[in-house]
Design a protein around this motif. Structure first.
Motif, PDB file in Angstrom:
ATOM      1  N   THR A 119       0.899  -1.225   0.009  1.00 57.55           N
ATOM      2  CA  THR A 119       0.004   0.022  -0.026  1.00 57.55           C
ATOM      3  C   THR A 119       0.748   1.107   0.236  1.00 57.55           C
ATOM      4  N   THR A 120       0.323   2.335  -0.157  1.00 57.42           N
ATOM      5  CA  THR A 120       0.979   3.808   0.048  1.00 57.42           C
ATOM      6  C   THR A 120       0.719   4.389   1.348  1.00 57.42           C
ATOM      7  N   GLN A 121       0.695   3.408   2.325  1.00 62.95           N
ATOM      8  CA  GLN A 121       0.323   4.044   3.819  1.00 62.95           C
ATOM      9  C   GLN A 121       1.571   4.646   4.125  1.00 62.95           C
ATOM     10  N   LEU A 122       2.606   4.467   3.915  1.00 59.34           N
ATOM     11  CA  LEU A 122       3.814   5.300   4.168  1.00 59.34           C
ATOM     12  C   LEU A 122       3.875   6.642   4.045  1.00 59.34           C
ATOM     13  N   GLN A 123       3.093   7.062   3.057  1.00 60.93           N
ATOM     14  CA  GLN A 123       2.849   8.597   2.792  1.00 60.93           C
ATOM     15  C   GLN A 123       2.456   9.324   3.888  1.00 60.93           C
ATOM     16  N   ALA A 124       1.665   8.673   4.816  1.00 61.07           N
ATOM     17  CA  ALA A 124       1.036   9.465   5.946  1.00 61.07           C
ATOM     18  C   ALA A 124       1.974   9.717   6.877  1.00 61.07           C
ATOM     19  N   GLY A 125       3.356   9.223   6.811  1.00 65.91           N
ATOM     20  CA  GLY A 125       4.495   9.326   7.672  1.00 65.91           C
ATOM     21  C   GLY A 125       5.487   8.140   7.732  1.00 65.91           C
ATOM     22  N   LEU A 126       6.813   8.641   7.716  1.00 67.47           N
ATOM     23  CA  LEU A 126       7.844   7.725   7.415  1.00 67.47           C
ATOM     24  C   LEU A 126       8.090   7.133   8.658  1.00 67.47           C
ATOM     25  N   GLY A 127       9.418   7.373   9.288  1.00 66.38           N
ATOM     26  CA  GLY A 127       9.725   6.725  10.669  1.00 66.38           C
ATOM     27  C   GLY A 127       8.995   7.377  11.672  1.00 66.38           C
ATOM     28  N   LEU A 128       8.804   8.486  11.724  1.00 68.13           N
ATOM     29  CA  LEU A 128       8.251   9.223  12.762  1.00 68.13           C
ATOM     30  C   LEU A 128       8.604   8.881  14.205  1.00 68.13           C
ATOM     31  N   VAL A 129      10.014   8.968  14.334  1.00 65.61           N
ATOM     32  CA  VAL A 129      10.670   8.494  15.582  1.00 65.61           C
ATOM     33  C   VAL A 129      10.260   9.536  16.836  1.00 65.61           C
ATOM     34  N   VAL A 167      -1.662   9.764  13.690  1.00 64.85           N
ATOM     35  CA  VAL A 167      -1.979   8.787  14.639  1.00 64.85           C
ATOM     36  C   VAL A 167      -2.986   7.529  14.033  1.00 64.85           C
ATOM     37  N   VAL A 168      -3.847   7.935  13.278  1.00 63.40           N
ATOM     38  CA  VAL A 168      -4.746   6.857  12.768  1.00 63.40           C
ATOM     39  C   VAL A 168      -4.100   6.144  11.382  1.00 63.40           C
ATOM     40  N   GLU A 169      -3.231   6.608  10.658  1.00 68.33           N
ATOM     41  CA  GLU A 169      -2.672   5.854   9.520  1.00 68.33           C
ATOM     42  C   GLU A 169      -1.405   5.054   9.802  1.00 68.33           C
ATOM     43  N   CYS A 170      -0.697   5.958  10.816  1.00 69.58           N
ATOM     44  CA  CYS A 170       0.692   5.370  11.230  1.00 69.58           C
ATOM     45  C   CYS A 170       0.883   4.690  12.589  1.00 69.58           C
ATOM     46  N   PHE A 171       0.487   5.663  13.709  1.00 64.51           N
ATOM     47  CA  PHE A 171       0.888   5.139  14.841  1.00 64.51           C
ATOM     48  C   PHE A 171      -0.028   3.705  15.086  1.00 64.51           C
ATOM     49  N   ALA A 172      -1.426   3.773  14.759  1.00 62.59           N
ATOM     50  CA  ALA A 172      -2.249   2.891  15.227  1.00 62.59           C
ATOM     51  C   ALA A 172      -1.989   1.429  14.416  1.00 62.59           C
ATOM     52  N   PRO A 173      -1.692   1.534  12.971  1.00 65.79           N
ATOM     53  CA  PRO A 173      -1.495   0.243  12.568  1.00 65.79           C
ATOM     54  C   PRO A 173      -0.280  -0.466  13.030  1.00 65.79           C
ATOM     55  N   PHE A 211       7.970  -3.188  13.935  1.00 65.98           N
ATOM     56  CA  PHE A 211       6.588  -3.163  13.888  1.00 65.98           C
ATOM     57  C   PHE A 211       5.950  -2.191  12.718  1.00 65.98           C
ATOM     58  N   THR A 212       6.967  -1.412  12.274  1.00 66.18           N
ATOM     59  CA  THR A 212       6.400  -0.492  10.946  1.00 66.18           C
ATOM     60  C   THR A 212       6.633  -1.377   9.795  1.00 66.18           C
ATOM     61  N   SER A 213       7.556  -2.382   9.775  1.00 64.65           N
ATOM     62  CA  SER A 213       7.727  -3.337   8.533  1.00 64.65           C
ATOM     63  C   SER A 213       6.436  -4.238   8.760  1.00 64.65           C
ATOM     64  N   ARG A 214       5.985  -4.744   9.854  1.00 63.11           N
ATOM     65  CA  ARG A 214       4.739  -5.437   9.892  1.00 63.11           C
ATOM     66  C   ARG A 214       3.641  -5.023   9.196  1.00 63.11           C
ATOM     67  N   ALA A 215       3.375  -3.581   9.695  1.00 59.35           N
ATOM     68  CA  ALA A 215       2.131  -3.110   9.201  1.00 59.35           C
ATOM     69  C   ALA A 215       2.405  -2.382   7.496  1.00 59.35           C
ATOM     70  N   ASN A 216       3.709  -2.416   7.306  1.00 56.74           N
ATOM     71  CA  ASN A 216       3.872  -2.056   5.906  1.00 56.74           C
ATOM     72  C   ASN A 216       4.630  -3.052   5.020  1.00 56.74           C
ATOM     73  N   PRO A 217       4.206  -4.172   4.689  1.00 54.42           N
ATOM     74  CA  PRO A 217       4.979  -5.153   4.122  1.00 54.42           C
ATOM     75  C   PRO A 217       6.085  -4.704   2.988  1.00 54.42           C
ATOM     76  N   ILE A 218       5.611  -3.533   2.108  1.00 54.08           N
ATOM     77  CA  ILE A 218       6.394  -3.225   1.216  1.00 54.08           C
ATOM     78  C   ILE A 218       7.862  -2.623   1.808  1.00 54.08           C
TER      79      ILE A 218
END
Length: 262
Positions: A8-18, A59-65, A97-104
């Motif tokens: 998906t393109t979900q990473l566009q909502a925010g990258l690492g967001l450390v 919050v909704v597109e990055c943190f939650a997933p 956790f980000t890689s699990r939420a964003n397989p790409i």
């Protein structure tokens, strides 16, 4: 499983967001939903330069997933650990956790980053990411074909996210230097225990895909497990292809307490 989920393109909502993730972990408390966290974050004054719409996306597109899955266990663990562990260790867990939420992202790290790292390359370019994205589209990894603009943007998101997580140099550039990257013993312990408590057998644990985010195949994972044994975090018995692990902590919460104090 995440590896079968579409790109998906979900990473566009925010990258690492450390830094944003660290702040949201401070504001989050167990039982809090994404919408509740958004309202608390909005009222906190901790995001003065972020618009309400952008904050909601974070919050909704990055943190939650990434962190409010599996009964919000990732958020609970990271919140417990964030006060005492280093940013490097926290960032490595965020990568998982980000890689699990964003397989790409996970596939890019496993198949492009580490192949170039192992091949002795010094840089990864957006063009490398672009070739990976286009190959994924051709292989049917996306629900529909992406436009040229989307391909270009997602390619930049992949390298940008790797930079946020300490694998590539930071800054806005089309080609980035590959940085030394090695799993920390802290993260190895967390990952081993988490896989164990999720029902993965001792032998299967050594070949789980999550280890490959750190460039580790079976033998490398076994070496990390042996190091954890020397630190007293677990007990390992290996003979040939068989391995048995004695797990010293009864659950993830106990492990997090031990790691936070070490």
């Amino acid at each position: 499983m995440a590896e079968n989920a579409p790109y998906t393109t979900q990473l566009q909502a925010g990258l690492g967001l450390v830094n944003e993730t660290k702040t949201l972990l401070e504001l989050w408390s167990p039982g809090m939903s994404a919408s509740q966290l958004y309202r608390v974050a909005l009222q906190s004054g901790r995001f003065p330069t972020v618009t309400a719409r952008r904050l909601r996306n974070i919050v909704v597109e990055c943190f939650a997933p990434r962190y409010l899955v599996s009964g919000s266990a990732p958020a609970a663990h990271l919140k417990r650990l964030s006060a005492t562990v280093s940013t490097v260790e926290l960032t490595q867990l965020m990568l998982v956790f980000t890689s699990r939420a964003n397989p790409i992202l996970g596939d890019f790290v496993r198949h492009v980053y580490w192949s170039r790292y192992a091949g002795g390359y010094t840089q990864i370019a957006n063009d490398d990411a672009r070739a990976f994205v286009e190959r994924g589209i051709d292989d049917g990894k996306t629900i529909r074909r992406w436009s040229e603009t989307t391909v270009r943007r997602v390619s930049a998101y992949l390298t940008g996210c790797c930079a946020d997580y300490g694998m590539l140099e930071r800054g806005s550039r089309s080609s980035r230097r590959i940085l030394p990257f090695r799993v920390s013993p802290f993260v190895a312990a967390y990952l081993a225990y988490e896989l164990h408590f999720s029902g993965v057998s001792d032998n299967a644990l050594l070949t789980d895909e999550d280890w490959r985010l750190f460039g580790l195949a079976r033998e490398g994972v076994l070496e990390e497990i042996k190091r954890l044994s020397l630190k007293g975090l677990l007990i390992v018995q290996a003979a040939g292809d068989a391995i048995r692990i004695g797990w010293k902590q009864p659950d993830m919460e106990a492990l997090c307490d031990v790691l936070a104090q070490s």
